[in-house]
Design an enzyme around this catalytic site. Structure first.
Site, PDB file in Angstrom:
ATOM      1  N   PHE A  30      15.256  22.047  24.760  1.00 46.76           N
ATOM      2  CA  PHE A  30      16.182  22.867  25.543  1.00 46.76           C
ATOM      3  C   PHE A  30      15.826  24.338  25.381  1.00 46.76           C
ATOM      4  O   PHE A  30      15.669  24.828  24.260  1.00 46.76           O
ATOM      5  CB  PHE A  30      17.626  22.625  25.077  1.00 46.76           C
ATOM      6  CG  PHE A  30      18.137  21.263  25.440  1.00 46.76           C
ATOM      7  CD1 PHE A  30      18.914  21.072  26.573  1.00 46.76           C
ATOM      8  CD2 PHE A  30      17.814  20.160  24.672  1.00 46.76           C
ATOM      9  CE1 PHE A  30      19.372  19.812  26.929  1.00 46.76           C
ATOM     10  CE2 PHE A  30      18.255  18.885  25.014  1.00 46.76           C
ATOM     11  CZ  PHE A  30      19.033  18.710  26.147  1.00 46.76           C
ATOM     12  N   CYS A  36      25.375  34.108  32.779  1.00 46.87           N
ATOM     13  CA  CYS A  36      25.685  33.312  33.957  1.00 46.87           C
ATOM     14  C   CYS A  36      26.360  34.214  34.977  1.00 46.87           C
ATOM     15  O   CYS A  36      26.976  35.215  34.608  1.00 46.87           O
ATOM     16  CB  CYS A  36      26.603  32.152  33.572  1.00 46.87           C
ATOM     17  SG  CYS A  36      26.928  31.025  34.944  1.00 46.87           S
ATOM     18  N   CYS A  40      33.467  29.950  34.204  1.00 48.72           N
ATOM     19  CA  CYS A  40      34.347  28.776  34.280  1.00 48.72           C
ATOM     20  C   CYS A  40      35.227  28.684  33.036  1.00 48.72           C
ATOM     21  O   CYS A  40      34.751  28.918  31.923  1.00 48.72           O
ATOM     22  CB  CYS A  40      33.504  27.515  34.396  1.00 48.72           C
ATOM     23  SG  CYS A  40      32.335  27.575  35.770  1.00 48.72           S
ATOM     24  N   CYS A  43      34.003  26.422  30.224  1.00 45.00           N
ATOM     25  CA  CYS A  43      32.635  26.651  29.754  1.00 45.00           C
ATOM     26  C   CYS A  43      32.592  26.694  28.228  1.00 45.00           C
ATOM     27  O   CYS A  43      33.363  27.394  27.595  1.00 45.00           O
ATOM     28  CB  CYS A  43      32.105  27.977  30.309  1.00 45.00           C
ATOM     29  SG  CYS A  43      30.383  28.259  29.860  1.00 45.00           S
ATOM     30  N   GLU A 101      18.647  22.923  35.024  1.00 48.42           N
ATOM     31  CA  GLU A 101      20.075  22.740  35.228  1.00 48.42           C
ATOM     32  C   GLU A 101      20.623  24.040  35.819  1.00 48.42           C
ATOM     33  O   GLU A 101      20.485  25.099  35.218  1.00 48.42           O
ATOM     34  CB  GLU A 101      20.766  22.402  33.909  1.00 48.42           C
ATOM     35  CG  GLU A 101      20.241  21.095  33.331  1.00 48.42           C
ATOM     36  CD  GLU A 101      21.038  20.572  32.154  1.00 48.42           C
ATOM     37  OE1 GLU A 101      21.789  21.356  31.544  1.00 48.42           O
ATOM     38  OE2 GLU A 101      20.899  19.378  31.842  1.00 48.42           O
ATOM     39  N   HIS A 201      25.137  13.485  23.794  1.00 51.09           N
ATOM     40  CA  HIS A 201      24.768  14.272  22.611  1.00 51.09           C
ATOM     41  C   HIS A 201      25.985  14.582  21.743  1.00 51.09           C
ATOM     42  O   HIS A 201      25.889  14.627  20.513  1.00 51.09           O
ATOM     43  CB  HIS A 201      24.053  15.565  23.019  1.00 51.09           C
ATOM     44  CG  HIS A 201      24.816  16.414  23.978  1.00 51.09           C
ATOM     45  ND1 HIS A 201      25.094  16.018  25.271  1.00 51.09           N
ATOM     46  CD2 HIS A 201      25.381  17.644  23.845  1.00 51.09           C
ATOM     47  CE1 HIS A 201      25.782  16.962  25.878  1.00 51.09           C
ATOM     48  NE2 HIS A 201      25.972  17.966  25.038  1.00 51.09           N
TER      49      HIS A 201
END
Ligand code: SF4
Length: 207
Positions: A30, A36, A40, A43, A101, A201
């Site tokens: 990752f 961003c 949200c 988030c 993503e 995960h």
């Protein structure tokens, strides 16, 4: 020849298991870009910038991981499109499979091999990327028909994890999270185009 380096704001780089969507269960590296363009309320992403790294430095850093599957995530990677594009070129030259993503507010897929779009319309995020491999929604009882006016190979609904504090803080509220799972499972059963995505995960207790 590899591209000229271009610095990226990176929050973290780690090797783990992809827990969500089509590639759930896959060993993955990752690379989390910082920041961003949305905000949200559910988030749980850490937005603190930790490092400023050139694409070549990132590629060299991940070379020792026994894995050639990369997830570009954030935040929102497309807000740093030039740097991530350069990184994708380098990773392709080194034989990596690169997934992205994105919240789908930009049409840019950064040259990735696989794109997962998670539109966040409740935060007034404009959804422009409507054609890719995978659409993944955090399920909030949305009208699913609206999202089906698109061209994705796979459609996933993912339940929200409810925490005892905002912004991903505190602990999991087990009863309320369980209720979200049940609600999402029922939605999948009622709308068979969609499949269930559990955050594997988190169940495994890995990052
Ligand atoms: S789009 Fe994703 S990363 Fe951005 S604020 Fe929303 S949940 Fe967080």
């Amino acid at each position: 020849m590899e591209n000229q380096p271009r610095p990226l704001n990176i929050t973290e780089i780690f090797h783990s298991i992809q827990g969500e969507g089509f590639h759930a269960g896959t060993s993955a590296i990752f690379i989390r870009g910082t920041g961003c363009n949305l905000a949200c309320d559910f988030c749980d992403t850490d937005f603190s910038p930790r490092e400023r790294l050139a694409p070549l430095e990132i590629a060299d850093r991940i070379a020792s991981f026994p894995c050639r599957f990369v997830v570009l995530t954030g935040g929102e990677p497309t807000i740093q499109a030039p740097g991530f594009r350069a990184l994708v070129d380098i990773l392709h030259a080194r034989g990596y499979y690169v997934t992205l993503e994105t919240n789908g507010s930009s049409p840019d897929t950064l040259g990735a091999d696989w794109v997962t779009v998670s539109p966040k319309l409740s935060q007034k995020g404009k959804w422009v990327l409507k054609r890719a491999q995978e659409l993944k929604l955090v399920y909030e009882s949305q009208e699913l028909g609206f999202y089906e006016d698109s061209e994705f190979d796979h459609y996933f609904l993912q339940p929200k994890e409810i925490r005892t504090a905002p912004w991903g803080g505190g602990e999991r509220d087990v009863a309320r999270t369980r209720a979200e799972w049940d609600k999402t499972a029922k939605a999948v059963m009622a709308h068979p185009r969609w499949k269930l995505s559990i955050q594997l995960h988190k169940e495994l207790g890995v990052r």
